[in-house]
Motif scaffolding. Structure first.
Motif, mmCIF file in Angstrom:
data_model
loop_
_atom_site.group_PDB
_atom_site.id
_atom_site.type_symbol
_atom_site.label_atom_id
_atom_site.label_comp_id
_atom_site.label_asym_id
_atom_site.label_seq_id
_atom_site.Cartn_x
_atom_site.Cartn_y
_atom_site.Cartn_z
ATOM 1 N N ALA A 20 49.528 38.930 63.190
ATOM 2 C CA ALA A 20 49.316 37.682 62.367
ATOM 3 C C ALA A 20 50.728 37.089 61.810
ATOM 4 O O ALA A 20 51.359 37.827 61.175
ATOM 5 C CB ALA A 20 48.279 38.085 61.372
ATOM 6 N N ASP A 21 50.680 35.832 61.683
ATOM 7 C CA ASP A 21 51.893 35.168 61.410
ATOM 8 C C ASP A 21 51.757 34.663 59.969
ATOM 9 O O ASP A 21 52.486 34.608 59.117
ATOM 10 C CB ASP A 21 52.418 34.154 62.287
ATOM 11 C CG ASP A 21 53.676 33.686 61.857
ATOM 12 O OD1 ASP A 21 54.564 34.215 61.160
ATOM 13 O OD2 ASP A 21 54.086 32.552 62.317
ATOM 14 N N HIS A 22 50.337 34.027 59.739
ATOM 15 C CA HIS A 22 50.015 33.512 58.495
ATOM 16 C C HIS A 22 49.718 34.527 57.519
ATOM 17 O O HIS A 22 49.272 35.506 57.654
ATOM 18 C CB HIS A 22 49.069 32.434 58.672
ATOM 19 C CG HIS A 22 49.117 31.292 59.534
ATOM 20 N ND1 HIS A 22 49.335 31.268 60.904
ATOM 21 C CD2 HIS A 22 49.488 29.883 59.088
ATOM 22 C CE1 HIS A 22 49.648 29.952 61.112
ATOM 23 N NE2 HIS A 22 49.606 29.358 60.138
ATOM 24 N N VAL A 23 50.189 34.039 56.124
ATOM 25 C CA VAL A 23 49.819 35.034 55.084
ATOM 26 C C VAL A 23 48.499 35.263 54.651
ATOM 27 O O VAL A 23 48.008 36.170 54.330
ATOM 28 C CB VAL A 23 50.593 34.413 53.884
ATOM 29 C CG1 VAL A 23 50.413 35.395 52.563
ATOM 30 C CG2 VAL A 23 52.201 34.735 54.301
ATOM 31 N N ILE A 24 47.707 33.930 54.570
ATOM 32 C CA ILE A 24 46.280 33.824 53.933
ATOM 33 C C ILE A 24 45.546 33.611 55.299
ATOM 34 O O ILE A 24 45.562 32.562 55.929
ATOM 35 C CB ILE A 24 46.258 32.885 52.849
ATOM 36 C CG1 ILE A 24 47.002 33.092 51.779
ATOM 37 C CG2 ILE A 24 44.851 32.879 52.272
ATOM 38 C CD1 ILE A 24 47.110 32.061 50.575
#
Length: 297
Positions: A186-190
């Motif tokens: 996963a690259d996105h934080v949220i």
């Protein structure tokens, strides 16, 4: 931006020479634009007409001004390149400048208690860092440095300038937890869990979940998402932070915007007017004396 350009081309006509556009055409566009509904992106692989939802609200003056600014910039560039002979005067609409409406602490707690997990993380990050919604949702882990307690934003911010976002204890604790829960690759934080598959996915819009949380908390229509950012700025002002520091931490392009937040929470002014004695009014007000003159028949 491409949607704004598409709208402008559709309205004025692709075959219309730019030199033929007159001030009255701009006025006609403004009148038309005022009647256009606000559309919210619903997601999808490709942005198309079917991927937007009409909210029922009409465009704000600031939104129309964004379209007009793009039109003016295109005309100025065409003139500079010698493609047109003159540049039509493009007016701007007056934008109301109300004071911010920061969340009260008790309301913030009520909303957080009713918020879905991903929305709760978005709210906490905003209230503890002041990041804009368009900065929080696409945030990626490569921008986060937990060791140095800083987030690095690039020039895609509203001001068009990169800036550093410093992390306090609450923001750092939230990001540390999210890092420990980070799905592989996963690259996105949220992220949120898709209801159908349960797969973690990036968040594109949280207005619906925000509305649900407000309704459950009994605060429907009381606050906007942007009011979380106002809570960050006014909280800084209440600690005695100076205007320049608040401006830098919030990423305001203008100190005037920062001053509006300070004025909305100036405890010094509140205390000053609170010291005004009640006798001040009574000593300055005298009842009108009754006239001794009698009416003439």
């Amino acid at each position: 931006m491409r949607y704004q350009l598409r709208e402008l081309v559709d309205f004025f006509g692709l075959e219309t020479p730019a030199d033929d556009i007159r001030p009255e055409d701009i006025v006609r566009y403004i009148a038309w634009s005022r009647q256009q509904p606000v559309r919210r992106y619903r997601g999808g692989q490709k942005a198309g007409r079917g991927d937007f939802l009409d909210t029922g609200a009409k465009r704000s003056p600031s939104t129309i001004n964004n379209h007009l600014a793009l039109f003016a910039a295109a005309m100025a560039r065409a003139r500079k390149q010698g493609l047109i002979r003159h540049v039509v005067d493009v007016p701007r609409l007056r934008v109301p400048r109300d004071l911010p409406n920061p969340l009260r602490p008790e309301d913030a707690r009520a909303i957080l208690a009713q918020a879905e997990p991903h929305l709760r993380d978005v709210i906490v990050l905003c209230m503890s860092t002041g990041m804009r919604l368009r900065e929080r949702l696409p945030l990626r882990w490569k921008q986060v440095d937990l060791d140095r307690a800083v987030i690095t934003l690039d020039s895609s911010t509203k001001s068009g300038k990169g800036r550093a976002v410093y992390l306090g204890n609450q923001a750092q604790a939230t990001l540390t937890r999210l890092a420990s829960e980070r799905p592989e690759g996963a690259d996105h934080v949220i992220l949120y869990r898709h209801k159908g598959t349960g797969d973690p996915r990036p968040i594109k819009d949280i207005h619906k979940s925000w509305g649900r949380a407000l309704e459950r908390a009994g605060l429907k229509g009381r606050y906007r998402l942007h009011d979380n950012r106002a809570a960050f700025c006014t909280a800084l002002a209440e600690t005695g932070a100076n205007a320049i520091d608040i401006q830098r931490l919030a990423g305001h392009a203008s100190i005037a915007t920062t001053m509006r937040h300070i004025n909305a929470s100036d405890s010094r002014l509140r205390e000053t007017v609170g010291r005004l004695p009640a006798s001040t009014i009574h000593n300055r007000w005298r009842p009108r004396q009754e006239s001794n003159l009698q009416p003439v028949d």
